[in-house]
Design a protein around this motif. Structure first.
Motif, PDB file in Angstrom:
ATOM      1  N   ILE A 164      25.896 -73.418  60.655  1.00 16.61           N
ATOM      2  CA  ILE A 164      27.441 -73.223  59.813  1.00 16.61           C
ATOM      3  C   ILE A 164      28.620 -73.995  61.154  1.00 16.61           C
ATOM      4  N   GLN A 165      27.947 -72.476  62.023  1.00 11.24           N
ATOM      5  CA  GLN A 165      29.380 -73.116  62.880  1.00 11.24           C
ATOM      6  C   GLN A 165      28.660 -74.052  63.959  1.00 11.24           C
ATOM      7  N   LEU A 166      28.035 -75.175  63.702  1.00 16.79           N
ATOM      8  CA  LEU A 166      28.305 -76.855  64.337  1.00 16.79           C
ATOM      9  C   LEU A 166      29.359 -77.149  64.515  1.00 16.79           C
ATOM     10  N   PHE A 167      29.666 -77.273  62.479  1.00 15.65           N
ATOM     11  CA  PHE A 167      30.509 -78.502  61.927  1.00 15.65           C
ATOM     12  C   PHE A 167      31.680 -77.971  62.114  1.00 15.65           C
ATOM     13  N   PHE A 168      32.244 -77.034  62.600  1.00 11.08           N
ATOM     14  CA  PHE A 168      33.310 -76.768  63.573  1.00 11.08           C
ATOM     15  C   PHE A 168      33.970 -76.439  64.508  1.00 11.08           C
ATOM     16  N   ILE A 169      32.555 -76.922  65.806  1.00 12.98           N
ATOM     17  CA  ILE A 169      33.170 -76.217  66.536  1.00 12.98           C
ATOM     18  C   ILE A 169      34.078 -76.997  67.468  1.00 12.98           C
ATOM     19  N   ASN A 170      33.785 -78.579  67.423  1.00 12.77           N
ATOM     20  CA  ASN A 170      34.298 -79.290  67.928  1.00 12.77           C
ATOM     21  C   ASN A 170      35.979 -79.358  67.718  1.00 12.77           C
ATOM     22  N   HIS A 171      35.791 -79.264  66.178  1.00 15.83           N
ATOM     23  CA  HIS A 171      37.311 -79.868  65.170  1.00 15.83           C
ATOM     24  C   HIS A 171      38.377 -79.071  64.860  1.00 15.83           C
ATOM     25  N   VAL A 172      37.622 -77.827  65.684  1.00 12.82           N
ATOM     26  CA  VAL A 172      38.175 -76.468  64.428  1.00 12.82           C
ATOM     27  C   VAL A 172      38.232 -75.133  65.477  1.00 12.82           C
ATOM     28  N   ILE A 173      36.810 -74.449  66.600  1.00 15.81           N
ATOM     29  CA  ILE A 173      36.832 -73.141  67.120  1.00 15.81           C
ATOM     30  C   ILE A 173      37.418 -73.823  68.492  1.00 15.81           C
ATOM     31  N   LEU A 174      36.944 -74.646  68.829  1.00 15.56           N
ATOM     32  CA  LEU A 174      37.633 -75.158  69.977  1.00 15.56           C
ATOM     33  C   LEU A 174      38.624 -75.420  70.498  1.00 15.56           C
ATOM     34  N   THR A 175      39.433 -76.164  69.487  1.00 14.14           N
ATOM     35  CA  THR A 175      40.821 -75.984  70.126  1.00 14.14           C
ATOM     36  C   THR A 175      42.002 -74.795  70.149  1.00 14.14           C
ATOM     37  N   ASP A 176      42.817 -75.290  70.902  1.00 27.36           N
ATOM     38  CA  ASP A 176      43.316 -73.709  71.692  1.00 27.36           C
ATOM     39  C   ASP A 176      44.140 -73.850  70.231  1.00 27.36           C
ATOM     40  N   THR A 177      43.704 -73.102  69.716  1.00 25.78           N
ATOM     41  CA  THR A 177      44.778 -72.744  68.177  1.00 25.78           C
ATOM     42  C   THR A 177      44.286 -71.043  67.467  1.00 25.78           C
ATOM     43  N   PHE A 178      45.821 -70.336  67.043  1.00 26.52           N
ATOM     44  CA  PHE A 178      45.146 -69.277  66.363  1.00 26.52           C
ATOM     45  C   PHE A 178      43.543 -69.309  65.678  1.00 26.52           C
ATOM     46  N   ILE A 179      43.944 -70.746  64.410  1.00 28.94           N
ATOM     47  CA  ILE A 179      43.031 -71.130  63.271  1.00 28.94           C
ATOM     48  C   ILE A 179      41.225 -71.239  64.156  1.00 28.94           C
ATOM     49  N   GLY A 180      41.670 -71.489  65.696  1.00 29.19           N
ATOM     50  CA  GLY A 180      40.746 -71.947  65.531  1.00 29.19           C
ATOM     51  C   GLY A 180      39.675 -70.834  66.562  1.00 29.19           C
ATOM     52  N   TYR A 181      40.725 -69.941  67.019  1.00 26.97           N
ATOM     53  CA  TYR A 181      39.191 -68.876  67.504  1.00 26.97           C
ATOM     54  C   TYR A 181      39.695 -67.570  66.388  1.00 26.97           C
ATOM     55  N   LEU A 182      40.510 -67.810  64.774  1.00 29.36           N
ATOM     56  CA  LEU A 182      40.014 -67.199  64.444  1.00 29.36           C
ATOM     57  C   LEU A 182      38.490 -67.143  62.930  1.00 29.36           C
ATOM     58  N   VAL A 183      39.083 -68.561  62.838  1.00 27.49           N
ATOM     59  CA  VAL A 183      37.361 -69.090  61.881  1.00 27.49           C
ATOM     60  C   VAL A 183      35.721 -68.588  63.009  1.00 27.49           C
ATOM     61  N   GLY A 184      36.128 -69.143  64.429  1.00 21.11           N
ATOM     62  CA  GLY A 184      35.392 -68.861  65.166  1.00 21.11           C
ATOM     63  C   GLY A 184      34.563 -67.107  65.438  1.00 21.11           C
ATOM     64  N   ASN A 185      35.256 -66.526  65.777  1.00 17.73           N
ATOM     65  CA  ASN A 185      35.021 -65.048  65.621  1.00 17.73           C
ATOM     66  C   ASN A 185      34.839 -64.733  64.267  1.00 17.73           C
ATOM     67  N   THR A 186      35.097 -65.011  62.779  1.00 19.73           N
ATOM     68  CA  THR A 186      35.729 -64.500  62.000  1.00 19.73           C
ATOM     69  C   THR A 186      33.632 -64.541  61.974  1.00 19.73           C
ATOM     70  N   LEU A 187      33.043 -65.538  62.118  1.00 16.84           N
ATOM     71  CA  LEU A 187      31.556 -65.987  61.946  1.00 16.84           C
ATOM     72  C   LEU A 187      31.050 -65.585  62.848  1.00 16.84           C
ATOM     73  N   TRP A 188      31.354 -65.221  63.852  1.00 18.76           N
ATOM     74  CA  TRP A 188      30.599 -64.252  64.974  1.00 18.76           C
ATOM     75  C   TRP A 188      30.364 -62.520  64.137  1.00 18.76           C
ATOM     76  N   LEU A 189      31.518 -62.102  63.553  1.00 23.11           N
ATOM     77  CA  LEU A 189      31.952 -61.256  62.382  1.00 23.11           C
ATOM     78  C   LEU A 189      30.731 -60.696  61.435  1.00 23.11           C
ATOM     79  N   VAL A 190      30.959 -61.618  61.520  1.00 23.16           N
ATOM     80  CA  VAL A 190      30.057 -61.944  59.766  1.00 23.16           C
ATOM     81  C   VAL A 190      28.498 -62.407  60.287  1.00 23.16           C
ATOM     82  N   ALA A 191      27.955 -62.532  61.785  1.00 22.78           N
ATOM     83  CA  ALA A 191      26.833 -62.705  61.932  1.00 22.78           C
ATOM     84  C   ALA A 191      26.420 -61.133  62.506  1.00 22.78           C
ATOM     85  N   VAL A 192      27.218 -60.517  63.213  1.00 24.44           N
ATOM     86  CA  VAL A 192      26.429 -59.445  63.879  1.00 24.44           C
ATOM     87  C   VAL A 192      26.749 -58.670  62.766  1.00 24.44           C
ATOM     88  N   GLY A 193      27.704 -58.488  61.708  1.00 26.98           N
ATOM     89  CA  GLY A 193      28.017 -57.466  60.709  1.00 26.98           C
ATOM     90  C   GLY A 193      26.177 -57.929  59.656  1.00 26.98           C
TER      91      GLY A 193
END
Length: 259
Positions: free
Chosen positions: A174-203
């Motif tokens: 799922i994360q692959l679809f957001f990496i280049n255009h959302v998660i790896l951008t230097d924005t708050f939304i980028g690491y909010l989306v990425g870290n939330t996916l990590w939270l859900v996955a590890v949870g």
């Protein structure tokens, strides 16, 4: 309901296994039978394994109900069919190749990453976690009146695989679809989306692990397996406050591995 196959119980009328059946149910015999079936694809029930993968997302409790059924019919908690492991391995290979493509890795770099992920991240770490949980559960969680019962190492490994699969799908697919255009951008939304996916996955990993051990009737205080949620949520909050992008760290680590 999960599909199941009726199997004659090996228990005699007096509730005791015969000597021949007891030999078949030793840890070594179970391991040999499992490894022997690992290369006999026609004997594997891939449809049932696929159902389990689906239910691990929608209703993981149902998966562990089938473990109860296996204990009643085959006198073992652990899986005796490696179909789930085979399908998980395929998922891991495909998703890792996808990760290599998204990170713009070459052919040999992707193969090297695949070997690392399969044999170190999945198998190596899985063996370590399973052994640790097997030791802790048998040492500290078995009820005093149930000391004649113990957690099978194979069951501990199955619990890890069950918990690892949703984590794999979330972080490696799922994360692959957001990496280049959302998660790896230097924005708050980028690491909010990425870290939330990590939270859900590890949870999800923590929760499915808890369900696995709480399903065993001879264990006590399994609620302590939910305690890692507290530091997980704390780490999630700190990562957002500090601007720490977990996915960027993972990608940098993957690229470092294949150098």
């Amino acid at each position: 309901m999960l599909p199941s196959t009726s199997v004659n119980s090996p228990v005699q009328g007096n509730g005791v296994l015969s000597s021949r059946d007891a030999a078949r149910h030793t840890a070594g015999a179970k391991r040999y039978k499992y490894l022997r079936r690992l290369f006999r694809f026609r004997q594997m029930d891939f449809e049932f394994a696929a159902w389990q993968m689906l239910y691990l997302f929608t209703s993981p409790q149902r998966v562990y109900r089938n473990f109860h059924y296996r204990k009643q019919t085959k006198d073992q908690w652990a899986r005796d069919d490696p179909a789930f492991l085979v399908l998980l391995s395929l998922w891991l290979c495909v998703s890792t190749i996808g990760f290599g493509f998204v990170l713009d890795m070459g052919f040999f770099e992707t193969i090297k990453l695949l070997l690392w992920v399969v044999f170190i991240d999945c198998v190596g770490v899985g063996l370590l976690i399973s052994t640790l949980m097997w030791f802790i559960s048998n040492k500290y969680l078995v009820k005093r009146q149930s000391r004649d019962h113990d957690v099978e190492w194979g069951y501990a490994f199955d619990v890890h695989l069950n918990a690892f699969y949703p984590l794999l799908v979330i972080l490696h697919f799922i994360q692959l679809f957001f990496i280049n255009h959302v998660i790896l951008t230097d924005t708050f939304i980028g690491y909010l989306v990425g870290n939330t996916l990590w939270l859900v996955a590890v949870g999800y990993y923590i929760y499915v692990t808890f369900l696995g051990y709480s399903a065993l009737p001879f264990l006590k205080n399994t609620v302590i397996l939910l305690y890692p949620f507290a530091p997980l949520i704390l780490l999630y909050g700190l990562s957002l406050a500090l601007g720490w992008n977990f996915t960027r760290t993972l990608c940098s680590f993957y690229k470092y591995r294949v150098k």
